[in-house]
Design an enzyme around this catalytic site. Structure first.
Site, PDB file in Angstrom:
ATOM      1  N   ASN A 271      -6.460 -23.553 -16.982  1.00 46.07           N
ATOM      2  CA  ASN A 271      -6.704 -22.277 -16.313  1.00 46.07           C
ATOM      3  C   ASN A 271      -5.319 -21.812 -15.866  1.00 46.07           C
ATOM      4  O   ASN A 271      -4.728 -22.402 -14.958  1.00 46.07           O
ATOM      5  CB  ASN A 271      -7.635 -22.524 -15.133  1.00 46.07           C
ATOM      6  CG  ASN A 271      -8.160 -21.281 -14.449  1.00 46.07           C
ATOM      7  OD1 ASN A 271      -8.669 -21.376 -13.338  1.00 46.07           O
ATOM      8  ND2 ASN A 271      -8.076 -20.112 -15.072  1.00 46.07           N
TER       9      ASN A 271
ATOM     10  N   ASN B 121      -7.151 -11.439 -10.116  1.00 43.55           N
ATOM     11  CA  ASN B 121      -7.703 -11.705 -11.435  1.00 43.55           C
ATOM     12  C   ASN B 121      -6.892 -10.970 -12.501  1.00 43.55           C
ATOM     13  O   ASN B 121      -6.113 -10.065 -12.193  1.00 43.55           O
ATOM     14  CB  ASN B 121      -9.166 -11.243 -11.494  1.00 43.55           C
ATOM     15  CG  ASN B 121     -10.071 -12.025 -10.574  1.00 43.55           C
ATOM     16  OD1 ASN B 121     -10.022 -13.251 -10.541  1.00 43.55           O
ATOM     17  ND2 ASN B 121     -10.895 -11.310  -9.820  1.00 43.55           N
TER      18      ASN B 121
ATOM     19  N   CYS C 290      -9.116 -19.255  -5.506  1.00 49.09           N
ATOM     20  CA  CYS C 290      -8.982 -19.818  -6.854  1.00 49.09           C
ATOM     21  C   CYS C 290      -8.643 -21.290  -6.718  1.00 49.09           C
ATOM     22  O   CYS C 290      -7.557 -21.631  -6.239  1.00 49.09           O
ATOM     23  CB  CYS C 290      -7.909 -19.077  -7.643  1.00 49.09           C
ATOM     24  SG  CYS C 290      -7.691 -19.727  -9.319  1.00 49.09           S
TER      25      CYS C 290
ATOM     26  N   ASN D 225     -18.998 -15.261 -10.603  1.00 52.41           N
ATOM     27  CA  ASN D 225     -18.597 -16.277 -11.562  1.00 52.41           C
ATOM     28  C   ASN D 225     -19.859 -17.026 -11.984  1.00 52.41           C
ATOM     29  O   ASN D 225     -20.610 -17.505 -11.129  1.00 52.41           O
ATOM     30  CB  ASN D 225     -17.606 -17.246 -10.924  1.00 52.41           C
ATOM     31  CG  ASN D 225     -16.404 -16.527 -10.344  1.00 52.41           C
ATOM     32  OD1 ASN D 225     -15.591 -15.973 -11.069  1.00 52.41           O
ATOM     33  ND2 ASN D 225     -16.292 -16.522  -9.020  1.00 52.41           N
TER      34      ASN D 225
ATOM     35  N   GLU E 128     -15.619 -16.048 -15.673  1.00 53.28           N
ATOM     36  CA  GLU E 128     -15.093 -15.645 -14.378  1.00 53.28           C
ATOM     37  C   GLU E 128     -15.031 -14.126 -14.293  1.00 53.28           C
ATOM     38  O   GLU E 128     -14.533 -13.468 -15.216  1.00 53.28           O
ATOM     39  CB  GLU E 128     -13.703 -16.224 -14.153  1.00 53.28           C
ATOM     40  CG  GLU E 128     -13.675 -17.738 -14.012  1.00 53.28           C
ATOM     41  CD  GLU E 128     -12.350 -18.227 -13.458  1.00 53.28           C
ATOM     42  OE1 GLU E 128     -11.994 -17.801 -12.338  1.00 53.28           O
ATOM     43  OE2 GLU E 128     -11.673 -19.008 -14.149  1.00 53.28           O
TER      44      GLU E 128
ATOM     45  N   CYS F 199     -12.443 -23.567 -14.132  1.00 53.19           N
ATOM     46  CA  CYS F 199     -12.542 -22.843 -12.869  1.00 53.19           C
ATOM     47  C   CYS F 199     -12.727 -23.881 -11.764  1.00 53.19           C
ATOM     48  O   CYS F 199     -13.718 -24.617 -11.768  1.00 53.19           O
ATOM     49  CB  CYS F 199     -13.712 -21.863 -12.900  1.00 53.19           C
ATOM     50  SG  CYS F 199     -13.986 -20.993 -11.335  1.00 53.19           S
TER      51      CYS F 199
ATOM     52  N   GLY G  39     -15.521 -23.011  -9.419  1.00 49.65           N
ATOM     53  CA  GLY G  39     -16.727 -23.158 -10.221  1.00 49.65           C
ATOM     54  C   GLY G  39     -17.150 -24.606 -10.357  1.00 49.65           C
ATOM     55  O   GLY G  39     -18.347 -24.936 -10.271  1.00 49.65           O
TER      56      GLY G  39
END
Length: 278
Positions: free
Chosen positions: A19, A75, A84, A193, A211, A220, A223
């Site tokens: 990521n 983002n 994040c 998300n 996302e 994520c 996530g």
């Protein structure tokens, strides 16, 4: 927004479980100002820019020398995000690499979702592990998500940002994820998300994620936390043990402690640095 110098401004590129992010050092807050949406989009453009799932501006609160570090996260589409999980690990890795904080020492980093305590578990320049205390999750009931003609019940988990976690028979069931899954706009007025999850063992999960503002990403962090919390709640997985959560970009470990806090441990690395005039 300050004028950009003709010779550009510094950037770094890093990732946590693939990521990936563009980091913008701006310690006294004088380089990037408000950071316009179009600048973020240009930086994250994988063909015309540096490329990334988002931008991390590295800044001190109030620009003071002794101020707390603040992760100003955007983002890829330029929209502001509260938190994040992979990004904050990369953020902390950068601070250690630059000698601004010490590895092994707890560090409080401010985010729009509150302060998070982070510990880089090894020295500068390593690919090793970073642990983040993500705080307590909020379980907010059931919801529904869909892709094409398929719909699934999902669990609404708030990790400082919103998640809808759906357990599926196969990760391929979510399809190509080229657009955002359908969701309840009343529940998620700013988007959500969405995680699609399968169970691989007593303490082992695998997921894909779409996302908001970035599309499907390789991983994520928030996530993965939401997935672990939902799995404990819905599937009855054991609490206060390490759960491995596989993602296309790698694996992180999540523990929902007896005290109610979610600990995330995973890799983070800075891979490049330079200057850009974008």
């Amino acid at each position: 927004m300050p004028d950009r110098a003709p010779d550009g401004y510094p950037f770094l590129k890093g990732h946590g479980t693939h990521n990936d992010f563009v980091l913008l050092p701006d310690h006294d807050g004088t380089v990037h100002g408000d950071l316009a949406d179009e600048r973020v989009r240009a930086l994250c453009d994988r063909r015309g820019g540096i490329g990334g799932d988002g931008v991390l501006r590295v800044v001190r609160r109030a620009g003071s020398e002794g101020g707390r570090w603040f992760m100003d996260y955007r983002n890829a589409d330029g929209s502001v995000a509260e938190m994040c999980g992979n990004g904050i690990r990369v953020f902390a890795r950068h601070l250690v690499d630059e000698g601004l904080v010490e590895a092994g020492q707890p560090l409080d980093i401010d985010t729009r979702a509150g302060s998070k305590r982070v510990v880089v578990l090894d020295g500068a320049g390593e690919h090793g592990r970073v642990q983040v205390d993500m705080g307590p999750p909020r379980l907010l009931g059931a919801t529904t998500v869909g892709v094409g003609e398929h719909t699934w019940s999902a669990t609404h988990v708030d990790m400082g940002n919103p998640h809808a976690v759906a357990f599926v028979d196969d990760l391929a069931d979510a399809g190509a994820l080229t657009s955002a899954p359908t969701h309840d706009a009343a529940t998620y007025p700013r988007g959500v998300n969405v995680e699609f999850v399968v169970r691989r063992g007593p303490a082992h999960l695998a997921m894909r994620v779409h996302e908001r503002g970035s599309g499907e990403t390789q991983a994520c962090g928030t996530g993965a936390c939401a997935v672990a919390v939902a799995a404990i709640e819905v599937l009855g997985l054991e609490r206060d043990v390490d759960l491995a959560v596989d993602q296309p970009g790698g694996t992180v470990t999540i523990r929902w402690t007896a005290e109610g806090r979610v600990l995330m441990t995973g890799p983070a690395v800075v891979v490049a640095r330079g200057t850009t005039t974008l």
